[in-house]
Structure formats: structure tokens, C-alpha cells
Design a protein around this motif. Structure first.
Motif, PDB file in Angstrom:
ATOM      1  N   GLN A  86     -28.864  -1.799  20.269  1.00 17.00           N
ATOM      2  CA  GLN A  86     -29.005  -1.071  21.530  1.00 17.00           C
ATOM      3  C   GLN A  86     -27.961  -1.418  22.584  1.00 17.00           C
ATOM      4  OE1 GLN A  86     -32.996  -1.277  23.114  1.00 17.00           O
ATOM      5  NE2 GLN A  86     -33.952  -0.639  21.196  1.00 17.00           N
ATOM      6  N   LEU A  87     -27.059  -2.369  22.302  1.00 10.76           N
ATOM      7  CA  LEU A  87     -26.070  -2.734  23.303  1.00 10.76           C
ATOM      8  C   LEU A  87     -25.118  -1.573  23.582  1.00 10.76           C
ATOM      9  CD1 LEU A  87     -24.954  -5.009  25.111  1.00 10.76           C
ATOM     10  CD2 LEU A  87     -23.409  -5.615  23.228  1.00 10.76           C
ATOM     11  N   SER A  88     -24.948  -1.246  24.852  1.00  9.56           N
ATOM     12  CA  SER A  88     -24.061  -0.178  25.296  1.00  9.56           C
ATOM     13  C   SER A  88     -23.527  -0.546  26.681  1.00  9.56           C
ATOM     14  CB  SER A  88     -24.828   1.145  25.364  1.00  9.56           C
ATOM     15  OG  SER A  88     -25.806   1.093  26.394  1.00  9.56           O
ATOM     16  N   PRO A  89     -22.529   0.187  27.172  1.00 13.51           N
ATOM     17  CA  PRO A  89     -22.058  -0.111  28.536  1.00 13.51           C
ATOM     18  C   PRO A  89     -23.186  -0.047  29.568  1.00 13.51           C
ATOM     19  CG  PRO A  89     -20.510   1.322  27.426  1.00 13.51           C
ATOM     20  CD  PRO A  89     -21.688   1.198  26.509  1.00 13.51           C
ATOM     21  N   ASP A  90     -24.135   0.864  29.365  1.00  4.43           N
ATOM     22  CA  ASP A  90     -25.235   0.988  30.336  1.00  4.43           C
ATOM     23  C   ASP A  90     -26.243  -0.158  30.249  1.00  4.43           C
ATOM     24  OD1 ASP A  90     -24.185   3.354  31.292  1.00  4.43           O
ATOM     25  OD2 ASP A  90     -25.308   4.592  29.864  1.00  4.43           O
ATOM     26  N   SER A  91     -26.441  -0.695  29.044  1.00  3.59           N
ATOM     27  CA  SER A  91     -27.462  -1.741  28.868  1.00  3.59           C
ATOM     28  C   SER A  91     -26.881  -3.153  28.876  1.00  3.59           C
ATOM     29  CB  SER A  91     -28.211  -1.515  27.550  1.00  3.59           C
ATOM     30  OG  SER A  91     -27.327  -1.660  26.441  1.00  3.59           O
ATOM     31  N   LYS A 127     -17.398  -3.719  29.396  1.00  2.00           N
ATOM     32  CA  LYS A 127     -18.057  -2.437  29.118  1.00  2.00           C
ATOM     33  C   LYS A 127     -17.102  -1.492  28.391  1.00  2.00           C
ATOM     34  CE  LYS A 127     -21.424  -2.437  32.919  1.00  2.00           C
ATOM     35  NZ  LYS A 127     -21.868  -1.776  34.165  1.00  2.00           N
ATOM     36  N   ILE A 146     -16.886  -2.500  24.773  1.00  2.00           N
ATOM     37  CA  ILE A 146     -18.079  -2.080  24.027  1.00  2.00           C
ATOM     38  C   ILE A 146     -17.990  -0.599  23.691  1.00  2.00           C
ATOM     39  CG2 ILE A 146     -20.585  -1.717  24.214  1.00  2.00           C
ATOM     40  CD1 ILE A 146     -20.672  -4.285  25.902  1.00  2.00           C
ATOM     41  N   GLU A 147     -17.477   0.170  24.646  1.00  5.03           N
ATOM     42  CA  GLU A 147     -17.402   1.618  24.454  1.00  5.03           C
ATOM     43  C   GLU A 147     -16.332   1.988  23.425  1.00  5.03           C
ATOM     44  OE1 GLU A 147     -17.835   5.452  27.357  1.00  5.03           O
ATOM     45  OE2 GLU A 147     -16.741   3.732  28.111  1.00  5.03           O
ATOM     46  N   GLU A 169     -16.329  -1.539  18.041  1.00  9.54           N
ATOM     47  CA  GLU A 169     -17.630  -1.881  17.468  1.00  9.54           C
ATOM     48  C   GLU A 169     -18.110  -3.212  18.039  1.00  9.54           C
ATOM     49  OE1 GLU A 169     -18.313  -1.930  13.349  1.00  9.54           O
ATOM     50  OE2 GLU A 169     -17.301  -0.020  12.981  1.00  9.54           O
ATOM     51  N   ILE A 170     -19.408  -3.360  18.123  1.00  3.75           N
ATOM     52  CA  ILE A 170     -19.989  -4.590  18.668  1.00  3.75           C
ATOM     53  C   ILE A 170     -19.810  -5.707  17.650  1.00  3.75           C
ATOM     54  CG2 ILE A 170     -22.131  -5.689  19.435  1.00  3.75           C
ATOM     55  CD1 ILE A 170     -23.061  -2.843  20.223  1.00  3.75           C
TER      56      ILE A 170
END
Length: 754
Positions: free
Chosen positions: A322-327, A696, A699-700, A703-704
Motif C-alpha cells: 500500500q505504500l504510495s506518495p499519498d500514504s 515521494k 516511490i512514484e 518500484e518499492i
């Protein structure tokens, strides 16, 4: 609820241990006297024993010994004077006034002498009409004196045989309270928590922990054998207590924005996993506490390494999905929480390691602290302290007047024969037990005393009606005494209930067949005493809690500011004095608990005396948050890591200015323009935002990376957390200042400052 652990906590507690000692010291002479058929004639012997026993408060050996010796002198003197003047009503009234004032006023020297004073007034009530002394006064007084001295001898023998028992039990109880504190904190992570209720529970538990820490600190630091002896036991106990205080701070550092956290992760199970793991840690802390109380060595109950590994695995799995720039920022907060949990786990493992030290390694167990700085302040035993309190401005003096007035009313009431009461001294005893300096405590005790007496009398009546086997009745009497003395400090209703049962059974052994008379007298005397105590506490020079709020708020605000400055010293000068920090941490926590305790009592005051209740409530809540957030910030002060990206100087000036504004308003002064300007500084932490934006973007675009080292945390996450904590402290300090501004504007009917 883990009923097995709850039972172990009670069985190994200092309260049960003390209760058994008091019961045996009282009952064994009774058995001997009953065997020779002279129990009635020598009943004053066990009575004296029980009175002296009840004055024995936890603390250093020397203080306890001296207090017991002083209690014996007071009891014998009071009994002598009461016996000599009992037939002269004018002198009896004068006696009540002199003893009522003196023995209430000696409470200025602390709880130990306050207990001696209260029991001295009970002795006065027992001897005031001569119903126990008979014709030979001096023989009766000699028997009573021997009974008093008997408990002192028992105390000296027991403490010589087991000098560390009390200290171990008190330190163990500290760990048990910390376990309960952690369980409350764990509930913030369960599904749909009641935040307001949990906050109230946290504050209430902080009060309990503070009071217990103060009592334990006196016992541990002021007992020479604990501080100076180079024995394994003394060094272990000292370190275990200091570790409990460090653990308390680590538990406080888990303060977060729980509502935001729940919103961010409501669709996952990670918070529930944290809740479950924290409860496991609480079970381990409970295990340590029980072991300390029982004097055994604790061994871990769970495989914390495996459980923590599973918790971290669940976090990293969720992060990778679930890791994303928003989270990102939400996961940074969660990562920081897990790091704090790692620290708590390490602390618990370290405590287990200290606990399992070999005798040969005892000399390595050193605190490295100047323990004198941690000793609690206590009024000096000199006449000046007493003289300074002979004034209507003193709460102790006002309480003494209330006690004396109530005793006079109780005695005058007992002189009327129209009710046909046969045990009128119970009125005076009940007044002494119920009437306390705080109206809220008097009100609470009044109700508990009445409910406990009625319930206990009913149970005792049923027991005596259906059971006629003396051995069974004696067993019930023993159990009732032990339960009464066990619950006397913490659960007053149950203490009174069991006290009433054993009093009924005792009277039945001395004078069989008079249960109806005892039942009527006990209930009626309690009701009469309750009415007198309540009326006097409300009418005669009452001290309402709201009158102390301002001074306690000033002290809490000042100590929180000093605590914050101590933590910030690492960020500003690069040095960190651990000993100085711990002293200031102690002062801040004590001031917060005193303020919270006063607020809790204020809630029980009459509605018209709950002045500015909402303001005080908001101030207590914000003070708690400032202390907790400062504790969280302190974790970074203790590390060797450097954080040049944080504009520490601007943050320090900004927050200190906001906190100083609150202190200025509380002192009745006006805020200077210089302070206002300082509080509006804008710290230059822009590099953190740039680093965050860069992360961020990574991440965008990429890949994580699946990094799974639970012991490592990125420098950016630490920076972000420090920045967030500083913002939280500032926001809460600003909110606290606005609360006081509103309070002042309402008080003076002037518009609040901007």
C-alpha cells in the motif's frame, strides 16, 4: 481478564502480606488469652496491637520504627487522659477540642503522622466513656500498653528477618501499574476506540503511578540498606526501580495522533496486531511485577523475539502493498510507532537480564546517579512547620477545626439516651474515619462506609443466625480480618464490609447472643456519624478543590517548560545531562499528576464549587499531551544521531515563548510583544520537505525496495517524526495558552488577546 494473574497479584502484594502480619499479631494473643479464659479481661491487649498496626505505613525502616514508637506514646497518653477525665463532662469536651486540633494538625508532617493522629482520635473515642477500662484504670492501661508494644516487637523481628520484602513488593507493584497503563494505551489501537474514555483512564492511571512512585522512591532511596549495601538484592532492587521509571517514560512516548492513525489504517489489521502485541508486553511486565512481589526470579512468558518478528513482518507486507506518495507520511508514523515498540521490548528484555544477574556480577549493577537528587521532599519535624499552619489560610488547620467540631457534635449527640444506643463510641470512630481534608474524599467515604456497613452487617447477621460452630466462625473471623486489612488502602467499601463482619464475630465471641443489638447500633451509629461528617465537611470552613487549581496549573506549566528545555539541550548544545534530565522529568510528571488528581477530586465537589471546570479539564488534557510529546522527543536527545536539518534554535524559542505566555497569564501578568514575536518564528526546516518530496517522487517513479530491517529506520523518517513532534508540542502549547486567555477574559470580562 487473566484471573490467574489477578490472583497472583493479590496473593503476593504488600497489602495481603501486611494484613496477614497484622491479623496474626492480633489473633495469636487472643487465642492464648482465650485458652486461659481471660480474653474478656485482657481484651485491650489485642485492641492496642491492632491500633498500632494500622499506623504502620510503607516506607523506610527507621521512619516506620519511629512512627510506631510515637504512636504508642500518643495512644497511651490519650488513653490515660481520657480515662482520668471521663466523669467530668466539661473536661471531656476540653479534651476533645485539644486532642482533635493537635492530632489533626500533625498531618502537616505527612501521611505517616496523619495516620498516627487519626488512630489517636480513635483511641480517644474508645476510652472516652470508660466502658472498656473497668474499675482498675491503671491495670487496663498497662494491658493496652503491652498490646501496643507487642506489635512493635513483631515489626522489629519481621523487618530484621526480611529487610527487603517491602521494597521488593512496592517495586513489583510499580511494574503491575505500568502493565495496566500499557493495556490502556494498547486500546488506542483496537477497532473503534472511545478516545475520550481512554484519555480519562490514562490520566487516572498516571495519578496512581505517580503516587506509587513517590511512596516507592522514599522506601528505596531513604533506606540505607537498599542504597548503600553492596549486596545483590539491594543493587538489584535499586536498578529494577530505576528501570521501571525509564520504562514508564518509554510507555509515555507512544503518544500519537490516534484518530488520524485509525483513519489511515482502518481497512487493515496492522493496528489490531499492534494492540495484541502490546497486551503481550503488558503480560510480561505483569510477570516481572509478580516475581518482584513474591521475591522470586522472573522468566519470560512468551517468545517476544518471534512475536515482534511477526508484527514487523505484517507491517512490511502492508507497506509493500500500500505504500504510495499519498500514504508515505502515514507509514512513516506507523514505522516510528513500531520503533518505539521495539524500544519497549528491548527495555523489557533488559529488565529480565538485570533480574537474572548472577551473585558474582552484583558489583557491576551500579546506577551511576546521585540518588539524593531523587529523594522526595518531606516537611521537617520542627515546631515552626506546625506554627505556620495555625491559620485559617491553612487547609490542615481548617480540617482540624472540622474534625474537632464533628467530634464535639458526635459526643454531644451520644449523651442523649432517647435512641437507646449501646455503642455510641462508634459514632466518634466513624466520624474520624470518614472526615478527610478534601470534601470529595469525605463524600465518597461517607457513602462507601454506609453501604459497606449495611452490607457487612447483613452478611454477619446471616452468618451468626445459621452458623453456631465456633471453629467455623473463627475461620470466617480470620479471613474477614485479613481481607479488611488487605483492602483498607485501595478498596474502602470491601474493607468496611469485612471490618463489619469481623467486628460482629468478635463481639459475638465476647458476648454471645446480642447480635440484634449490635446490628441496630452499628448501622444507626454509622448513619448518624455520616450525617454529622457530611454536614460539617460542607458547612464548616470547607476547602474546595478549585481554590488550588491556579497554583497547580502554574507549577505544571513551569515544570513542563523546564522539562522541554532539558530535552532540547541536546539539539541546541549537543550535550545531554542524563541525571539532570531525569530529575526534571520526575518533577514534570509529579506536577502533572498533582494537577490531574486535584481535577478528579473537583468533579466530586458540589456543582456550585466546580468553578471553571471545563478550563481546568482542557488545561489538564493539554498538559498531559505536552509531557507525553516531550517524552517522545527525549528519545532522540539520548541517541548519538545528529539532526542538523532541524532548526532546533527556532523551534526551541518558538515553543518556549508559547509556554512562557501561558505561565505569564497564569501569574496574572500581560504578555509582552517580544514573547508574541518569538512564538511566531518560522523554523527553517524546508530541507525536510524537499527530502520528503524527493522520496515521494522516487516511490512514484520506481518500484518499492523491500527493505526489512526492523532495527533500522531511515534518517528521513526520524527527521519527519522530530518535526511532527515539535509541531504537536507547539500546537498543544498554543491551545493551552488560548484556554488560559479565555479563562482570563471571562474572569475580567475583557476581550481575549489574539
Amino acid at each position: 481478564m487473566n484471573y490467574s494473574a489477578e490472583l497472583k497479584k493479590f496473593v503476593t502484594s504488600q497489602y495481603l502480606y501486611s494484613a496477614i502480619r497484622i491479623t496474626l499479631a492480633t489473633v495469636l494473643p487472643c487465642l492464648v488469652l482465650a485458652h486461659f479464659g481471660i480474653l474478656k479481661e485482657y481484651f485491650l491487649f489485642p485492641l492496642g496491637t491492632s491500633f498500632v498496626a494500622l499506623t504502620d505505613q510503607p516506607g523506610p525502616f527507621i521512619r516506620r520504627r519511629n512512627a510506631l514508637a510515637f504512636a504508642i506514646c500518643c495512644f497511651v497518653f490519650v488513653a490515660l487522659i481520657a480515662s482520668l477525665v471521663m466523669n467530668f463532662k466539661i473536661l471531656v469536651l476540653l479534651e476533645i477540642i485539644i486532642f482533635g486540633m493537635f492530632f489533626s494538625l500533625i498531618g502537616v508532617y505527612g501521611q505517616r503522622l496523619a495516620a498516627v493522629g487519626s488512630l489517636s482520635l480513635v483511641v480517644l473515642a474508645i476510652f472516652i466513656d470508660g466502658h472498656l477500662t473497668g474499675a482498675n484504670i491503671f491495670k487496663s492501661l498497662l494491658i493496652f500498653t503491652c498490646g501496643c508494644i507487642w506489635f512493635l516487637l513483631i515489626f522489629l523481628v519481621v523487618t530484621t528477618i526480611r529487610p527487603y520484602k517491602l521494597a521488593g513488593q512496592m517495586i513489583g507493584e510499580n511494574y503491575l501499574q505500568l502493565a495496566e497503563f500499557l493495556k490502556i494505551k494498547a486500546n488506542y489501537y483496537q477497532k473503534n476506540p472511545d478516545f475520550d474514555k481512554l484519555t480519562t483512564q490514562v490520566i487516572a492511571k498516571q495519578i496512581e503511578i505517580k503516587n506509587l512512585q513517590e511512596d516507592t522512591r522514599e522506601t528505596v532511596f531513604k533506606t540505607r540498606t537498599i542504597v548503600n549495601e553492596s549486596t545483590t538484592t539491594s543493587r538489584l532492587l535499586m536498578l529494577m526501580f530505576l528501570n521501571s521509571m525509564d520504562l514508564h517514560e518509554k510507555l509515555m512516548t507512544s503518544e500519537s495522533d490516534y484518530q488520524k492513525l485509525q483513519q489511515s489504517f482502518e481497512d487493515s489489521m496492522i493496528l489490531v496486531n499492534i494492540h495484541d502485541y502490546l497486551n503481550l508486553l503488558a503480560e510480561e511486565i505483569t510477570n516481572i511485577g509478580i516475581a518482584l512481589q513474591s521475591g522470586t526470579r522472573a522468566k519470560p512468558m512468551f517468545n517476544l523475539e518471534l512475536e515482534l518478528k511477526n508484527l514487523n513482518y505484517n507491517y512490511f507486507e502492508l507497506r509493500n502493498k500500500q505504500l504510495s506518495p499519498d500514504s508515505l507520511e502515514n507509514f512513516m508514523v506507523l514505522r516510528q510507532i513500531l520503533m518505539r515498540i521495539n524500544e519497549i521490548t528491548k527495555e523489557i528484555n533488559e529488565i529480565y537480564k538485570v533480574f537474572s544477574q548472577d551473585v558474582k556480577l552484583a558489583k557491576s549493577l551500579s546506577t551511576g546517579l546521585d540518588l539524593r537528587k531523587f529523594m522526595p521532599n518531606e516537611p521537617k519535624l520542627n515546631s515552626k512547620v506546625l506554627r505556620n499552619n495555625i491559620s485559617l489560610s491553612s487547609s490542615h488547620f481548617r480540617h482540624a477545626i472540622r474534625i474537632t467540631t464533628a467530634l464535639l457534635l458526635g459526643y454531644l449527640f451520644s449523651m442523649f439516651d432517647f435512641l437507646g444506643l449501646g455503642h455510641t463510641y462508634w459514632i466518634l470512630i466513624t466520624i474520624t474515619a470518614i472526615l478527610k481534608p478534601a470534601y470529595s474524599i469525605t463524600k465518597q467515604r461517607n457513602l462507601l462506609r454506609l453501604y459497606g456497613t449495611v452490607t457487612g452487617a447483613t452478611i454477619a447477621y446471616i452468618i451468626l443466625h445459621f452458623i453456631h460452630i465456633n471453629s467455623v466462625l473463627f475461620a470466617i473471623l480470620l479471613i474477614s480480618m485479613i481481607m479488611c486489612f488487605s483492602f483498607l488502602k485501595g478498596r474502602y467499601f470491601w474493607a468496611v464490609l469485612f471490618m463489619t463482619i469481623y467486628i460482629f464475630l468478635s463481639f459475638n465471641f465476647l458476648n454471645p447472643g446480642k447480635v440484634n443489638i449490635i446490628f441496630k447500633d452499628r448501622v444507626l451509629d454509622t448513619a448518624i456519624a455520616g450525617i454529622i461528617a457530611f454536614a460539617v465537611s460542607y458547612i464548616v470552613l470547607p476547602v474546595w478543590e478549585h481554590t488550588q487549581n491556579l497554583d497547580l496549573m502554574k507549577k505544571s506549566a513551569a515544570d513542563n517548560l523546564i522539562y522541554f528545555q532539558s530535552v532540547m539541550s541536546k539539539f541546541l548544545q549537543g550535550n545531554f545531562d542524563l541525571e539532570d534530565y531525569k530529575v526534571k522529568r520526575k518533577n514534570a510528571i509529579i506536577s502533572l499528576a498533582n494537577l490531574s488528581d486535584n481535577f478528579q477530586r473537583m468533579i466530586s465537589d458540589p456543582k456550585n464549587q466546580q468553578k471553571k471546570l471545563e478550563v481546568v479539564h482542557q488545561f489538564v488534557a493539554t498538559s498531559h499531551l505536552i509531557t507525553a510529546y516531550t517524552a517522545s522527543l527525549s528519545q532522540y536527545s539520548k541517541s548519538n544521531e545528529q539532526y542538523p536539518e532541524i532548526d532546533a534554535e527556532s523551534w526551541s524559542r518558538k515553543i518556549e515563548a508559547e509556554m512562557q505566555q501561558t505561565s505569564t497569564l497564569l501569574n496574572g501578568d500581560d504578555i509582552t510583544e517580544a514573547l508574541r514575536m518569538e512564538s511566531r518564528l518560522e523554523p527553517e526546516d524546508s530541507s525536510i520537505e524537499d527530502m520528503l518530496l524527493k522520496r515521494k517522487t522516487e516511490i512514484e517513479e520506481n518500484e518499492i525496495v523491500d527493505r526489512r530491517d526492523p532495527d533500522k529506520i531511515s534518517h528521513l523518517t526520524e527527521l519527519k517524526n522530530i518535526h511532527d513532534i515539535l509541531e504537536l508540542i507547539y500546537d498543544v502549547a498554543k491551545e493551552q495558552r488560548k484556554v488560559i486567555e479565555k479563562y482570563r477574559s471571562e474572569k475580567h470580562s475583557t476581550p481575549p488577546q489574539s
